[in-house]
Design a protein around this motif. Structure first.
Motif, PDB file in Angstrom:
ATOM      1  N   ALA A   1      45.117  39.916  -0.963  1.00  0.00           N
ATOM      2  CA  ALA A   1      45.956  40.208   0.298  1.00  0.00           C
ATOM      3  C   ALA A   1      47.603  39.595   0.074  1.00  0.00           C
ATOM      4  CB  ALA A   1      45.703  38.994   1.291  1.00  0.00           C
ATOM      5  N   ASP A   2      48.576  40.126   0.536  1.00  0.00           N
ATOM      6  CA  ASP A   2      49.926  39.650   0.039  1.00  0.00           C
ATOM      7  C   ASP A   2      50.593  38.051   0.764  1.00  0.00           C
ATOM      8  OD1 ASP A   2      50.336  41.674  -1.931  1.00  0.00           O
ATOM      9  OD2 ASP A   2      50.646  43.825   0.204  1.00  0.00           O
ATOM     10  N   GLU A   3      49.934  38.242   2.361  1.00  0.00           N
ATOM     11  CA  GLU A   3      50.228  37.210   2.924  1.00  0.00           C
ATOM     12  C   GLU A   3      49.057  36.561   3.095  1.00  0.00           C
ATOM     13  OE1 GLU A   3      52.876  38.602   6.959  1.00  0.00           O
ATOM     14  OE2 GLU A   3      54.026  39.304   5.698  1.00  0.00           O
ATOM     15  N   LEU A   4      49.103  35.654   3.513  1.00  0.00           N
ATOM     16  CA  LEU A   4      48.381  33.954   3.550  1.00  0.00           C
ATOM     17  C   LEU A   4      47.876  34.014   4.436  1.00  0.00           C
ATOM     18  CD1 LEU A   4      47.687  32.668  -0.035  1.00  0.00           C
ATOM     19  CD2 LEU A   4      46.517  34.324   0.869  1.00  0.00           C
ATOM     20  N   LYS A   5      46.611  33.635   5.892  1.00  0.00           N
ATOM     21  CA  LYS A   5      46.363  33.055   6.641  1.00  0.00           C
ATOM     22  C   LYS A   5      46.789  31.648   7.068  1.00  0.00           C
ATOM     23  CE  LYS A   5      43.811  37.300   7.750  1.00  0.00           C
ATOM     24  NZ  LYS A   5      42.280  37.495   8.515  1.00  0.00           N
ATOM     25  N   GLU A   6      47.245  31.326   7.143  1.00  0.00           N
ATOM     26  CA  GLU A   6      47.624  29.872   7.538  1.00  0.00           C
ATOM     27  C   GLU A   6      46.934  29.258   8.394  1.00  0.00           C
ATOM     28  OE1 GLU A   6      50.948  27.678   7.131  1.00  0.00           O
ATOM     29  OE2 GLU A   6      51.231  29.976   6.038  1.00  0.00           O
ATOM     30  N   GLY A   7      45.905  28.211   7.850  1.00  0.00           N
ATOM     31  CA  GLY A   7      44.880  27.329   8.334  1.00  0.00           C
ATOM     32  C   GLY A   7      44.145  26.745   7.490  1.00  0.00           C
ATOM     33  N   ALA A   8      42.776  26.267   7.989  1.00  0.00           N
ATOM     34  CA  ALA A   8      41.891  25.434   6.966  1.00  0.00           C
ATOM     35  C   ALA A   8      41.189  26.268   6.841  1.00  0.00           C
ATOM     36  CB  ALA A   8      41.632  23.723   7.418  1.00  0.00           C
ATOM     37  N   TYR A   9      39.693  26.240   6.269  1.00  0.00           N
ATOM     38  CA  TYR A   9      39.018  26.872   5.319  1.00  0.00           C
ATOM     39  C   TYR A   9      37.425  26.223   5.181  1.00  0.00           C
ATOM     40  CZ  TYR A   9      42.493  30.836   4.985  1.00  0.00           C
ATOM     41  OH  TYR A   9      43.741  31.730   5.271  1.00  0.00           O
ATOM     42  N   LYS A  10      36.754  25.746   5.285  1.00  0.00           N
ATOM     43  CA  LYS A  10      35.920  24.760   5.262  1.00  0.00           C
ATOM     44  C   LYS A  10      35.486  25.046   3.936  1.00  0.00           C
ATOM     45  CE  LYS A  10      32.366  27.795   7.716  1.00  0.00           C
ATOM     46  NZ  LYS A  10      31.135  27.546   8.891  1.00  0.00           N
ATOM     47  N   ASP A  11      35.237  25.897   3.329  1.00  0.00           N
ATOM     48  CA  ASP A  11      33.933  26.450   2.177  1.00  0.00           C
ATOM     49  C   ASP A  11      34.755  27.253   1.706  1.00  0.00           C
ATOM     50  OD1 ASP A  11      33.272  28.500   3.764  1.00  0.00           O
ATOM     51  OD2 ASP A  11      31.008  27.447   4.421  1.00  0.00           O
ATOM     52  N   TYR A  12      34.370  27.849  -0.148  1.00  0.00           N
ATOM     53  CA  TYR A  12      34.840  28.385  -0.747  1.00  0.00           C
ATOM     54  C   TYR A  12      34.423  29.493  -0.337  1.00  0.00           C
ATOM     55  CZ  TYR A  12      30.269  30.068  -2.300  1.00  0.00           C
ATOM     56  OH  TYR A  12      28.765  30.549  -2.282  1.00  0.00           O
ATOM     57  N   TYR A  13      33.611  30.281   0.464  1.00  0.00           N
ATOM     58  CA  TYR A  13      32.721  31.975   0.800  1.00  0.00           C
ATOM     59  C   TYR A  13      33.907  31.811   1.805  1.00  0.00           C
ATOM     60  CZ  TYR A  13      30.967  35.950   3.194  1.00  0.00           C
ATOM     61  OH  TYR A  13      30.310  37.075   4.130  1.00  0.00           O
ATOM     62  N   SER A  14      34.966  31.222   3.243  1.00  0.00           N
ATOM     63  CA  SER A  14      35.756  31.370   4.145  1.00  0.00           C
ATOM     64  C   SER A  14      37.071  31.699   3.395  1.00  0.00           C
ATOM     65  CB  SER A  14      35.724  30.064   5.396  1.00  0.00           C
ATOM     66  OG  SER A  14      36.323  29.103   4.183  1.00  0.00           O
ATOM     67  N   PHE A  15      37.237  30.359   2.425  1.00  0.00           N
ATOM     68  CA  PHE A  15      38.542  30.952   1.194  1.00  0.00           C
ATOM     69  C   PHE A  15      38.354  32.457   0.586  1.00  0.00           C
ATOM     70  CE2 PHE A  15      40.952  30.627  -2.443  1.00  0.00           C
ATOM     71  CZ  PHE A  15      42.097  29.941  -1.895  1.00  0.00           C
ATOM     72  N   PHE A  16      36.809  33.059   0.510  1.00  0.00           N
ATOM     73  CA  PHE A  16      38.040  34.238  -0.789  1.00  0.00           C
ATOM     74  C   PHE A  16      37.350  35.263   0.506  1.00  0.00           C
ATOM     75  CE2 PHE A  16      36.672  30.902  -4.082  1.00  0.00           C
ATOM     76  CZ  PHE A  16      37.537  31.711  -5.482  1.00  0.00           C
TER      77      PHE A  16
END
Length: 339
Positions: free
Chosen positions: A193-208
């Motif tokens: 991704a060139d632009e990241l989605k704002e917000g909180a990521y609960k675990d590594y899977y949701s982040f990646f």
């Protein structure tokens, strides 16, 4: 005379070659009874595990029969009740070696194994153990026994984590299991991704997979430090999340607070010192436990942006990559020795 000499030589060889069998007797019961069948795919080119010395004897670490049979027997012993899922364990590497010094030896273990749920559309990745471990003869003379025990503990943890983990939505065809790492990495949006989605990521899977928690917005204090994720009346400390994106920049939560996540051709990484990841003492009323596998233990009393504070005091951290398959840290060699 020649026969006697050969017999004596053969006896000496037998005496010098001993074995340590991996004891697969720890409970690996799936309390949810979710697994219908279990299969082992052994991808190792060399079925030998390796050996270490005990006094003057070579001690070979072995399975009682072979990896596939022993792991399957172990699983079914503790999971006689069948569920709905077909669990597959892919054994990629299992090797023991010894680094002999002048007055002592270091036994080394390398183990890499992954689990998948097999469905009609292919194999869905679940969890992976990619572990390096070392034991010194200064600590114990029984290197083979200690390393064999570590093998059991690593497999035990792999099974238990696999029961709890959610299978990835991406699939891997059976013919491509040998290079699933490359295939799955290509599907992870955070790496592209060139632009990241704002917000909180609960675990590594949701982040990646670039999937922030829906409805949550980030809250900062009067110093601009992100402290909470808020959804209506629900408020969660930022330490409860794996990572977050604020003003287009990704951050990883760590015991000391959080630090910026960078990206290059090798993946995503943070720049931290050993003290920032593994604080040994409590400060400012903070009670900090072990930071194991990229997860935070204990209670953080104050949140700081380590990226900014490090620049201010001139502290240069090491590059520590984040494993997209476990969320764990991938440490560089000699991490923390000069920090």
């Amino acid at each position: 005379m020649k026969k006697i000499f050969f017999f004596l030589l053969f006896s000496i060889v037998l005496h010098a070659q001993k074995t340590e069998t991996i004891d697969l007797s720890k409970s690996i019961k799936d309390s949810k009874n979710s697994i219908k069948s279990f299969t082992v795919i052994d991808q190792r080119a060399n079925q030998e595990i390796g050996m270490v010395m005990y006094h003057k004897d070579n001690v070979k670490v072995i399975f009682e029969n072979d990896a596939g049979k022993d792991l399957k027997d172990w699983f079914y012993k503790y999971n006689p009740v069948r569920g709905n899922n077909d669990l597959v364990l892919v054994l990629e590497n299992l090797n023991i070696s010894e680094d002999r010094k002048e007055k002592y030896s270091i036994g080394k273990l390398e183990l890499r194994a992954s689990t998948f749920i097999k469905r009609d559309d292919g194999y869905h990745f679940v969890y992976r153990k990619d572990t390096l471990a070392a034991v010194s003869s200064r600590t114990t003379p029984y290197l083979a026994q200690n390393l064999a025990r570590k093998i059991t503990l690593i497999f035990t943890d792999l099974f238990k984590k696999s029961y709890e983990a959610k299978p990835w939505e991406f699939t891997v065809p059976e013919n491509d299991l040998s290079h699933y790492t490359t295939l799955l990495k290509d599907k992870l949006d955070i790496l592209k991704a060139d632009e990241l989605k704002e917000g909180a990521y609960k675990d590594y899977y949701s982040f990646f997979t670039h999937t922030p928690e829906p409805g949550f917005t980030l809250q900062t204090n009067n110093k601009g430090i992100v402290t909470k994720a808020v959804k209506g009346e629900e408020k969660k400390g930022i330490r409860n999340f794996y990572a977050f994106v604020h003003n287009g920049i990704a951050y990883k939560t760590i015991p000391a607070g959080y630090t910026e996540i960078f990206k290059n051709e090798d993946g995503v990484f943070i720049e931290v010192t050993k003290a920032e990841l593994f604080p040994e003492t409590a400060t400012n009323g903070a009670m900090i436990g072990a930071a194991a596998g990229g997860l935070i233990g204990g209670i953080i009393g104050a949140v700081i942006d380590v990226s900014i504070s490090g620049k201010k005091n001139g502290t240069i951290g090491s590059k520590v990559y984040l494993d997209p398959f476990t969320g764990n840290y991938i440490f560089p060699e000699n991490f923390g020795k000069n920090q």
